[in-house]
Design a protein around this motif. Structure first.
Motif, short mmCIF file in Angstrom:
data_model
loop_
_atom_site.label_atom_id
_atom_site.label_comp_id
_atom_site.label_asym_id
_atom_site.label_seq_id
_atom_site.Cartn_x
_atom_site.Cartn_y
_atom_site.Cartn_z
N LYS A 403 0.83 -1.20 0.00
CA LYS A 403 0.00 0.00 0.00
C LYS A 403 0.87 1.25 0.00
CE LYS A 403 -4.20 1.69 2.26
NZ LYS A 403 -5.15 1.46 3.37
N SER A 404 1.94 1.23 0.79
CA SER A 404 2.86 2.36 0.85
C SER A 404 3.57 2.56 -0.48
CB SER A 404 3.88 2.13 1.97
OG SER A 404 4.84 3.16 1.98
N ARG A 406 2.46 1.74 -3.44
CA ARG A 406 1.52 2.26 -4.45
C ARG A 406 1.18 3.73 -4.19
NH1 ARG A 406 -2.34 -3.14 -5.03
NH2 ARG A 406 -0.98 -4.22 -6.50
N ARG A 407 1.40 4.18 -2.97
CA ARG A 407 1.25 5.61 -2.71
C ARG A 407 2.41 6.38 -3.34
NH1 ARG A 407 -0.61 5.08 2.66
NH2 ARG A 407 1.52 5.23 3.41
N GLN A 410 2.78 5.76 -8.84
CA GLN A 410 1.48 5.79 -9.50
C GLN A 410 1.65 5.53 -11.00
OE1 GLN A 410 -2.06 6.67 -8.18
NE2 GLN A 410 -0.85 5.44 -6.77
N PRO A 433 -8.47 7.95 -4.91
CA PRO A 433 -7.29 7.37 -4.26
C PRO A 433 -6.96 8.04 -2.92
CG PRO A 433 -6.74 8.24 -6.44
CD PRO A 433 -8.19 8.48 -6.23
N GLN A 437 -6.94 5.80 0.49
CA GLN A 437 -5.74 5.68 1.32
C GLN A 437 -5.92 6.35 2.69
OE1 GLN A 437 -2.69 4.28 0.78
NE2 GLN A 437 -2.66 3.76 -1.39
N LEU A 439 -6.15 9.53 3.60
CA LEU A 439 -5.21 10.62 3.83
C LEU A 439 -5.91 11.90 4.27
CD1 LEU A 439 -2.84 10.09 0.75
CD2 LEU A 439 -2.56 9.27 3.09
N LEU A 486 -1.84 11.43 -4.65
CA LEU A 486 -1.19 10.81 -3.50
C LEU A 486 0.23 11.33 -3.28
CD1 LEU A 486 -2.38 7.11 -4.00
CD2 LEU A 486 -3.37 8.87 -2.55
N PRO A 488 2.97 11.24 -5.26
CA PRO A 488 3.92 10.14 -5.52
C PRO A 488 5.32 10.67 -5.79
CG PRO A 488 2.66 10.59 -7.49
CD PRO A 488 2.09 11.48 -6.42
#
Length: 621
Positions: A403-404, A406-407, A410, A433, A437, A439, A486, A488
């Motif tokens: 998960k981290s 994919r943050r 992207q 997204p 996530q 956030l 996110l 990225p």
């Protein structure tokens, strides 16, 4: 080895052929209306042109300019209830608009043939490619099944389809994109048409296959003397195939003339803007860093300045490291689905990516570029190898680590329309997204969405619109905004500009470079467009059959390519220079090599030789 040669043509014969028009269009106006209560809306207005025997006329312009509507009007393939065609369309003197539908059916596929952009949607998946062409031949020529089969095989040989006899009984899905397009050309030539309409026939093809198709069309035209109406937005293709060029903008012709004159002295600002947006292979020679496109304002005709991109951050750890990445897909067959082999999609690939750097992965379809990108994000499970994001290994079993990752990494895909939910407003798609996530809350997501839309050149007031209300370029900007949601460190751009019009492509590339400089983004830029890659890259990796065969600084790879496959890719790129119109590449038409291997196959070990600083080329042991 690929060598360019000039094909000599008898001047008198060609000049004689091109005196009488095969197709003559006068005051063509095509209008549409959604229902009988709505007024007619013209989308093509007062178009006029001639195409002579042996001549190629290119109609160019961006999506929505009316190119394809013009060709469909000539063929009378538009729905009669919702469309209206006015003016005069004459084929060898016959008024096509006055013909009854039964007579027009004989003209279609007989006197006029058409090649569409996507061959897979034009071929029947339930019939072999040979049967489909034989059916067309029997429909227009009074011959038997055996003769139709022989004629089909002869046409396959004519369009340089490898193993022509065996291909007769093959279904479309078993052929590559280039081979399917050759089948479509064979079908178009089956009835010896007077006019061939080619509607974006090479847009979706790899650069080497595109080069072969362009050479093939030119050679067949010289042999048969047919007239060709070539529709495209690729000015490099236009320069190589067209005798004359007609430029369209929002349904109107803005410029018309010999191709050499259009390219050398284009008068309309829109024509100059199209030419300015064309990436030219070799234009970055002697320049160490990527550079933005200097675009022309279509209203004023003034040209914007090119701006050199910033160098990558060298004194920081790599944001992405890929080590010995291997991805294989098991192939099963038989009653018990026994493993009979594997597709070696990615084989022992290694590279790193610095903050602020663009590394381009280039190669033909099937070489493993997209699979590499998907494996990095664990959208595809790797066979072996490691992926490190900010120094942390991405493991398929560790959900939090994945998960981290994919943050931080992207992806922007080739088809923005397929990447967006058609039923959800784009504001919600961009914010999704961020909320997924966890956030922040909905208010924070909405504020950040508005800010990012403004940053990518869209109005925040558009958040409530659905994807179909945007152009292709705007949809790709939406996908870029969603990827940035996110914050990225790396964006994997998988053919993110390949399907866009030339000027929109340049605008999106400029946007990506501006975002890279302001946000410190690193890009893994996946593409088969070598001219665009040369413009945007710091480093380039060339892939072939799942392996990197050459990698190094962009200037080293493009100015001194070492691997034979790299040289082949570059030689196939269309050059926007009309003086090359009679040139041939002499590209060998060979079987597409398969990455399929039998169980237990061990790939031969590869080593890399450093030919110059940080420039490596594969050498087999």
């Amino acid at each position: 080895m690929i060598v360019l040669r000039t094909v000599w043509q008898p001047t008198e014969d060609r000049a004689t052929r091109m005196t009488k028009p095969v197709l003559s269009v006068r005051d063509l106006t095509t209008s549409f209306r959604p229902d009988i209560y709505s007024p007619w809306t013209p989308v093509v207005r007062n178009i006029g042109f001639d195409v002579a025997a042996g001549e190629t006329l290119a109609i160019v312009g961006e999506s929505g300019s009316g190119k394809s509507v013009t060709s469909l009007s000539v063929m009378r393939l538009l729905p009669p209830r919702g469309s209206r065609i006015e003016g005069e369309i004459r084929l060898a003197g016959r008024d096509l608009l006055a013909l009854p539908e039964q007579e027009m059916r004989k003209v279609r596929g007989g006197d006029i043939a058409m090649i569409f952009q996507e061959p897979m949607t034009s071929l029947n998946p339930m019939m072999t490619v040979g049967e489909q062409i034989a059916e067309a031949i029997r429909g227009h020529l009074s011959i038997g099944s055996a003769e139709a089969r022989q004629e089909t095989i002869r046409l396959f040989e004519k369009v340089r389809l490898p193993n022509a006899k065996e291909r007769y009984d093959v279904y479309p899905h078993k052929l590559s994109g280039g081979q399917r397009q050759r089948v479509m050309i064979a079908m178009a030539l089956a009835t010896r048409p007077k006019l061939l309409i080619a509607d974006e026939p090479t847009t979706a093809l790899d650069v080497t296959i595109q080069g072969q198709i362009l050479d093939l069309v030119k050679e067949l035209q010289e042999e048969t003397g047919m007239a060709v109406l070539f529709i495209t937005h690729d000015m490099g293709v236009v320069a190589e195939v067209a005798d004359r060029t007609l430029v369209m903008l929002r349904g109107d012709v803005v410029e018309d003339g010999p191709t050499a004159e259009i390219f050398g002295n284009g008068r309309h600002p829109y024509t100059r803007a199209l030419l300015a947006a064309v990436p030219r292979l070799g234009s970055m020679a002697g320049r160490a860093l990527p550079s933005t496109f200097g675009l022309i304002d279509t209203a004023t005709g003034s040209r914007g300045a090119e701006r050199e991109a910033a160098p990558p951050v060298a004194d920081k750890p790599a944001v992405l490291e890929v080590k010995n990445l291997t991805t294989r897909f098991a192939v099963r067959s038989g009653l018990f689905s026994k493993v009979t082999g594997a597709v070696h999609a990615v084989e022992n690939v290694s590279f790193s990516l610095q903050p602020g750097e663009t590394l381009s992965l280039v190669g033909e379809s099937g070489c493993g570029k997209s699979t590499t990108g998907r494996t990095i994000l664990r959208l595809t499970k790797p066979f072996s190898g490691t992926v490190l994001v900010n120094g942390q290994e991405v493991g398929a079993t560790d959900r939090e680590a994945l998960k981290s990752a994919r943050r931080a990494v992207q992806m922007v895909f080739q088809d923005p329309f397929a990447s967006l939910n058609p039923r959800i407003p784009i504001g919600a798609s961009i914010a999704e997204p961020f909320l997924e996530q966890k956030l922040g809350g909905k208010a924070e997501a909405r504020d950040k969405t508005a800010a990012l839309m403004h940053r990518v050149g869209l109005l925040p007031t558009m958040m409530s619109r659905l994807p179909h209300e945007f152009s292709g370029g705007q949809r790709q900007r939406i996908c870029i905004a969603r990827a940035l949601m996110l914050d990225p460190k790396v964006i994997i751009a998988d053919e993110a500009v390949s399907a866009l019009d030339v000027s929109i492509k340049a605008q999106v590339c400029n946007l990506l470079m501006e975002l890279q400089e302001s946000l410190g983004l690193a890009y893994l830029f996946i593409s088969h467009d070598m001219a665009v890659v040369e413009r945007v890259s710091h480093r380039v990796a060339v892939m072939y059959l799942g392996e990197i065969v050459e990698i190094g600084p962009r200037s080293a790879v493009f100015e001194a390519p070492q691997h034979s496959y790299t040289k082949k890719l570059m030689a196939a790129v269309p050059v926007p220079d009309p003086s090359r119109r009679r040139m041939r590449r002499n590209t060998e038409v060979e079987e597409i090599k398969s990455p399929f291997r039998i169980p237990g196959f061990v790939p031969p070990k590869s080593v890399y030789k450093e030919v110059s600083k940080d420039h490596f080329v594969q050498v087999r042991c």
